[in-house]
Design a protein around this motif. Structure first.
Motif, PDB file in Angstrom:
ATOM      1  N   ALA A  18      36.763 -44.937  49.767  1.00 22.61           N
ATOM      2  CA  ALA A  18      35.783 -44.552  48.905  1.00 22.61           C
ATOM      3  C   ALA A  18      34.596 -44.931  49.269  1.00 22.61           C
ATOM      4  N   ASP A  19      33.458 -44.914  48.473  1.00 19.07           N
ATOM      5  CA  ASP A  19      32.285 -45.611  48.381  1.00 19.07           C
ATOM      6  C   ASP A  19      31.409 -44.943  49.616  1.00 19.07           C
ATOM      7  N   LYS A  62      35.771 -38.354  43.442  1.00 18.35           N
ATOM      8  CA  LYS A  62      36.882 -38.621  42.517  1.00 18.35           C
ATOM      9  C   LYS A  62      36.708 -39.985  41.809  1.00 18.35           C
ATOM     10  N   LYS A  63      36.883 -40.353  40.500  1.00 12.79           N
ATOM     11  CA  LYS A  63      36.764 -41.588  40.137  1.00 12.79           C
ATOM     12  C   LYS A  63      38.179 -42.288  40.425  1.00 12.79           C
ATOM     13  N   GLU A  91      35.529 -49.623  51.507  1.00 18.99           N
ATOM     14  CA  GLU A  91      36.230 -49.982  49.995  1.00 18.99           C
ATOM     15  C   GLU A  91      37.213 -48.803  49.858  1.00 18.99           C
ATOM     16  N   LEU A 116      25.215 -45.252  40.204  1.00 25.04           N
ATOM     17  CA  LEU A 116      26.392 -44.371  39.590  1.00 25.04           C
ATOM     18  C   LEU A 116      26.259 -43.514  38.425  1.00 25.04           C
ATOM     19  N   HIS A 148      37.582 -39.874  48.735  1.00 24.32           N
ATOM     20  CA  HIS A 148      37.296 -39.805  47.389  1.00 24.32           C
ATOM     21  C   HIS A 148      36.261 -38.602  47.228  1.00 24.32           C
ATOM     22  N   ARG A 201      22.407 -48.157  45.348  1.00 22.30           N
ATOM     23  CA  ARG A 201      22.960 -46.895  44.832  1.00 22.30           C
ATOM     24  C   ARG A 201      22.848 -46.847  43.109  1.00 22.30           C
ATOM     25  N   MET A 238      32.547 -38.686  39.642  1.00 21.57           N
ATOM     26  CA  MET A 238      31.428 -39.581  39.699  1.00 21.57           C
ATOM     27  C   MET A 238      30.418 -39.034  40.400  1.00 21.57           C
ATOM     28  N   LYS A 262      35.319 -58.867  46.464  1.00 23.98           N
ATOM     29  CA  LYS A 262      34.188 -58.023  45.748  1.00 23.98           C
ATOM     30  C   LYS A 262      33.743 -58.722  44.528  1.00 23.98           C
ATOM     31  N   GLY A 275      23.548 -50.508  41.660  1.00 19.31           N
ATOM     32  CA  GLY A 275      23.469 -51.245  42.568  1.00 19.31           C
ATOM     33  C   GLY A 275      22.188 -51.469  43.125  1.00 19.31           C
ATOM     34  N   LYS A 276      22.228 -52.658  44.007  1.00 13.62           N
ATOM     35  CA  LYS A 276      21.114 -52.670  44.716  1.00 13.62           C
ATOM     36  C   LYS A 276      20.172 -51.513  45.439  1.00 13.62           C
TER      37      LYS A 276
HETATM   38  P1  ATP Z   1      25.606 -53.947  46.189  1.00 14.95           P
HETATM   39  O1  ATP Z   1      24.300 -53.712  45.762  1.00 14.95           O
HETATM   40  O2  ATP Z   1      26.129 -55.426  46.440  1.00 14.95           O
HETATM   41  O3  ATP Z   1      26.012 -53.076  47.175  1.00 14.95           O
HETATM   42  P2  ATP Z   1      27.512 -52.835  44.764  1.00 14.95           P
HETATM   43  O4  ATP Z   1      28.633 -52.577  45.830  1.00 14.95           O
HETATM   44  O5  ATP Z   1      28.304 -53.275  43.222  1.00 14.95           O
HETATM   45  O6  ATP Z   1      26.512 -53.753  44.972  1.00 14.95           O
HETATM   46  P3  ATP Z   1      26.430 -50.168  45.264  1.00 14.95           P
HETATM   47  O7  ATP Z   1      27.201 -50.086  46.515  1.00 14.95           O
HETATM   48  O8  ATP Z   1      25.286 -49.643  45.150  1.00 14.95           O
HETATM   49  O9  ATP Z   1      26.582 -51.505  44.342  1.00 14.95           O
HETATM   50  O10 ATP Z   1      27.483 -49.317  44.374  1.00 14.95           O
HETATM   51  C1  ATP Z   1      28.471 -48.485  44.452  1.00 14.95           C
HETATM   52  C2  ATP Z   1      29.759 -48.667  43.519  1.00 14.95           C
HETATM   53  O11 ATP Z   1      30.468 -47.790  43.533  1.00 14.95           O
HETATM   54  C3  ATP Z   1      30.467 -50.116  44.144  1.00 14.95           C
HETATM   55  O12 ATP Z   1      30.675 -51.026  42.892  1.00 14.95           O
HETATM   56  C4  ATP Z   1      31.843 -49.191  44.625  1.00 14.95           C
HETATM   57  O13 ATP Z   1      32.772 -50.196  44.715  1.00 14.95           O
HETATM   58  C5  ATP Z   1      31.842 -48.073  43.555  1.00 14.95           C
HETATM   59  N1  ATP Z   1      32.490 -46.898  44.148  1.00 14.95           N
HETATM   60  C6  ATP Z   1      32.380 -46.276  45.052  1.00 14.95           C
HETATM   61  N2  ATP Z   1      32.985 -45.081  45.215  1.00 14.95           N
HETATM   62  C7  ATP Z   1      33.796 -44.901  43.950  1.00 14.95           C
HETATM   63  C8  ATP Z   1      34.833 -44.342  43.552  1.00 14.95           C
HETATM   64  N3  ATP Z   1      35.226 -43.037  43.944  1.00 14.95           N
HETATM   65  N4  ATP Z   1      35.292 -44.498  42.234  1.00 14.95           N
HETATM   66  C9  ATP Z   1      34.794 -45.656  41.569  1.00 14.95           C
HETATM   67  N5  ATP Z   1      34.025 -46.361  41.967  1.00 14.95           N
HETATM   68  C10 ATP Z   1      33.541 -46.289  43.258  1.00 14.95           C
END
Ligand code: ATP
Ligand code: MG
Length: 306
Positions: A228-229, A106-107, A215, A28, A81, A26, A39, A160, A23-24
């Motif tokens: 989550a998140d 947890k995914k 989220e 994964l 999570h 984080r 994850m 989203k 992401g911008k």
């Molecule tokens: P942005 O850069 O706009 O924030 P983003 O939300 O897609 O974009 P990140 O926030 O950097 O990017 O990445 C985190 C991602 O991980 C998100 O898409 C989020 O929905 C996902 N995520 C977080 N927790 C979990 C989880 N437990 N299982 C699966 N996906 C998850």
């Protein structure tokens, strides 16, 4: 670019994991072992504003945000999570190069909804209010000012959007169409409940939680709706100093923020997004002030002084 600002952290390969998404802010990772349903969420020092990643990063930001998230997960009384052994010494599966700024989780099957809760009027909400006296279509009383407390916190979900597209505000009915009536109600109720819990904790420490975004996803084994998140970080939330808010007379004085508003304000004053011109490099003074405020928030919230 200032010479004395350490370069933001970057991650190459992590042993035992494959990077599946960036992401911008984080990255994964998933375990190489396909039977492993965890994850790794790694927070970098990158900072984004108005949907653009900016240069340079904020030194220490990834670690501060992860520490804050983990602390909040602990305070909140809702399923989250984190995997149970995510911080047990010796059993940690978090690679050393990202330790401190990674969470093993947890995914989940994520719901495509950003669960936004607003307790105060500002930002895009204030803009809309001035035009129509609503926020995300919800009618509000007349006479509110930028930074005012709302009569009660409101739930203003957003869809989203897939990577690269802008999230879109939607109403509750549209969330029902996306996830069904039961989950939609659960997301709303949980979001308001967590917001209430968190505001209460923050207020006890002289900090206002103005708004935030959660989220959720479904646990793949139990189906339980799970938080989550990142949670309640200074990236996903607006935090203000309660003292400044009650004594300040101008919007700037009232909304002395512990979040990336410093970055947003600087960017808004120094850059016009015409769709072509990239955002300018952040001056070291802005980077340092933001880093300081992030650290101050963590100390205020989690410190013993409270
Ligand atoms: P942005 O850069 O706009 O924030 P983003 O939300 O897609 O974009 P990140 O926030 O950097 O990017 O990445 C985190 C991602 O991980 C998100 O898409 C989020 O929905 C996902 N995520 C977080 N927790 C979990 C989880 N437990 N299982 C699966 N996906 C998850
Ligand atoms: Mg995100």
């Amino acid at each position: 670019t200032p010479g004395h600002t350490p370069a933001p952290t970057t991650d190459e390969g992590l042993p035992g994991f494959t990077r599946v998404y960036s992401g911008k802010v984080r990255d994964l990772y998933e375990p190489v072992d396909p039977a492993d349903a965890t994850m790794l969420v790694v927070a970098s020092d990158r900072v984004s504003a108005f949907d653009h990643a900016l240069e340079p990063g904020i030194p220490g930001k990834g670690e501060l945000l992860t520490t804050l998230s983990l602390w909040w997960f602990d305070q909140l009384r809702v399923p989250n999570h984190l995997v149970p052994d995510h911080r047990v010494d010796g059993s940690s599966r978090i690679p050393a190069s990202v330790s401190g700024r990674a969470m093993l989780v947890k995914k989940l099957d994520m719901f495509p909804i950003e669960c936004v809760v607003r307790g105060y009027l500002t930002g895009s909400g204030w803009k809309e209010y001035q035009a129509t006296q609503t926020v995300c279509g919800l009618p509000l009383p007349a006479g509110l000012e930028n930074g005012d407390r709302l009569p009660e916190p409101i739930y203003t979900p957003a869809y989203k959007a897939p990577m690269g597209e802008h999230d879109e505000n939607i109403d509750f009915e549209q969330t029902v169409e996306l996830v069904g009536p039961i989950v939609a109600a659960e997301l709303r109720d949980l979001s308001l409940e967590i917001f209430a819990q968190a505001s209460h904790v923050a207020e006890g420490r002289g900090v206002i939680l103005a708004d935030t975004k959660f989220e959720f996803g479904a646990d793949r084994e139990t189906g339980v709706t799970t938080l989550a998140d990142e949670v309640l970080t200074s990236d996903s939330s607006r935090y203000w100093d309660a003292e400044a808010w009650s004594t300040g007379t101008t919007p700037t004085e009232r909304m002395a923020s512990f979040d990336k508003q410093i970055v947003r304000d600087w960017l808004a004053a120094n850059w016009e997004d015409d769709g072509v011109t990239p955002p300018p490099t952040l001056p070291s003074e802005i980077v340092e002030r933001t880093a300081l405020r992030y650290r101050e928030l963590l100390e205020r919230l989690t410190g013993d002084a409270a």
